[in-house]
Enzyme design. Structure first.
Site, PDB file in Angstrom:
ATOM      1  N   PRO A 123      15.634  43.096   1.840  1.00 17.91           N
ATOM      2  CA  PRO A 123      17.050  43.057   1.488  1.00 17.91           C
ATOM      3  C   PRO A 123      17.646  41.661   1.361  1.00 17.91           C
ATOM      4  O   PRO A 123      18.354  41.367   0.390  1.00 17.91           O
ATOM      5  CB  PRO A 123      17.715  43.847   2.632  1.00 17.91           C
ATOM      6  CG  PRO A 123      16.656  44.796   3.099  1.00 17.91           C
ATOM      7  CD  PRO A 123      15.377  44.033   2.972  1.00 17.91           C
ATOM      8  N   GLY A 152      23.959  46.787   1.182  1.00 16.22           N
ATOM      9  CA  GLY A 152      22.534  46.536   1.350  1.00 16.22           C
ATOM     10  C   GLY A 152      22.183  45.073   1.273  1.00 16.22           C
ATOM     11  O   GLY A 152      22.304  44.317   2.251  1.00 16.22           O
ATOM     12  N   CYS A 153      21.748  44.637   0.105  1.00 13.83           N
ATOM     13  CA  CYS A 153      21.219  43.288  -0.036  1.00 13.83           C
ATOM     14  C   CYS A 153      22.288  42.206   0.039  1.00 13.83           C
ATOM     15  O   CYS A 153      21.997  41.080   0.461  1.00 13.83           O
ATOM     16  CB  CYS A 153      20.422  43.182  -1.335  1.00 13.83           C
ATOM     17  SG  CYS A 153      18.938  44.224  -1.309  1.00 13.83           S
ATOM     18  N   VAL A 154      23.518  42.523  -0.353  1.00 10.26           N
ATOM     19  CA  VAL A 154      24.590  41.524  -0.208  1.00 10.26           C
ATOM     20  C   VAL A 154      24.881  41.296   1.268  1.00 10.26           C
ATOM     21  O   VAL A 154      24.962  40.156   1.737  1.00 10.26           O
ATOM     22  CB  VAL A 154      25.863  41.955  -0.962  1.00 10.26           C
ATOM     23  CG1 VAL A 154      27.015  40.995  -0.656  1.00 10.26           C
ATOM     24  CG2 VAL A 154      25.607  42.002  -2.460  1.00 10.26           C
ATOM     25  N   SER A 157      22.047  39.410   2.942  1.00 13.95           N
ATOM     26  CA  SER A 157      22.053  38.013   2.518  1.00 13.95           C
ATOM     27  C   SER A 157      23.204  37.253   3.151  1.00 13.95           C
ATOM     28  O   SER A 157      23.079  36.072   3.495  1.00 13.95           O
ATOM     29  CB  SER A 157      22.155  37.924   0.987  1.00 13.95           C
ATOM     30  OG  SER A 157      21.043  38.546   0.372  1.00 13.95           O
TER      31      SER A 157
END
Length: 215
Positions: A123, A152-154, A157
């Site tokens: 992710p 998710g990935c935001v 990060s």
């Protein structure tokens, strides 16, 4: 009496991180998977509006000489060995097998020759990649995040950007999800604990006011 969100958070998580002096724009996983109605990851209007906003932020960043980094998820084959437990848990990751149309960048987003592309399997844009040392070598102190999906990935990060020592800014309009509820909940939580969540207009105004040498 039932506590409200504001009752629990007001005066507790009100601090602003502000902006840094040398930002970079990171565009997280704007893949065709989120725009293909036949794909399990299709995100509809929320993802479409996020991409449109992110492209405007990207144009502002490029005009100001702010570095732009794109991320992609890619697995070399259908076994997903490089995805480990993430692949085992999340069946829709099959959309990111190398060579599939859903794994390519979304229409309208083609990496420019001077833009870096970070390939990842998990992710976070930072986990198992060279993103953090690359940004450090560039002198970046502020990571501006756009991308898919917010929950998710935001989010992953965002947490890692902050954990690596970068002032972190999330552009709400330029992030999207498959449902409004997780989108809004994760923006709220990121703004409370890890980053400043700002609008497209706010980040574009900030970028336009930067000295040209910031790039």
């Amino acid at each position: 009496m039932t506590d409200t969100r504001d009752d629990n958070y007001a005066g507790v998580y009100d601090r602003k991180a502000g902006f840094g002096r040398r930002p970079a724009l990171v565009m997280v996983d704007f893949a065709e998977a989120y725009f293909d109605p036949a794909c399990a990851l299709f995100g509809g209007a929320g993802c479409e509006s996020a991409l449109a906003s992110a492209l405007r932020v990207r144009a502002a960043a490029r005009a100001a000489g702010v570095p732009v980094i794109l991320t992609e998820v890619s697995y070399p084959d259908g076994r997903g060995l490089t995805g480990g437990r993430f692949w085992e848990k999340a069946a829709p990751l099959e959309a990111f097998v190398k060579g599939r149309s859903t794994a390519r960048f979304a229409d309208g987003l083609t990496p420019e020759p001077d833009e870096s592309v970070i390939t990842k399997q998990y992710p976070s844009a930072f986990f198992g990649t060279s993103l953090a040392p690359m940004l450090t070598a560039m002198g970046v102190d502020n990571v501006i995040l756009t991308g898919l999906t917010t929950s998710g990935c935001v989010r992953a990060s965002c947490v890692d950007a902050m954990s690596h020592g970068f002032i972190t800014t999330v552009v709400a309009d330029a992030c999207g999800d498959r449902h409004q509820a997780p989108h809004e909940a994760n923006l709220f939580d990121m703004n409370a604990k890890y980053a400043d969540v700002v609008s497209e207009a706010e980040i574009c105004a900030h970028i336009a006011a930067l000295p040209r040498a910031a790039g």
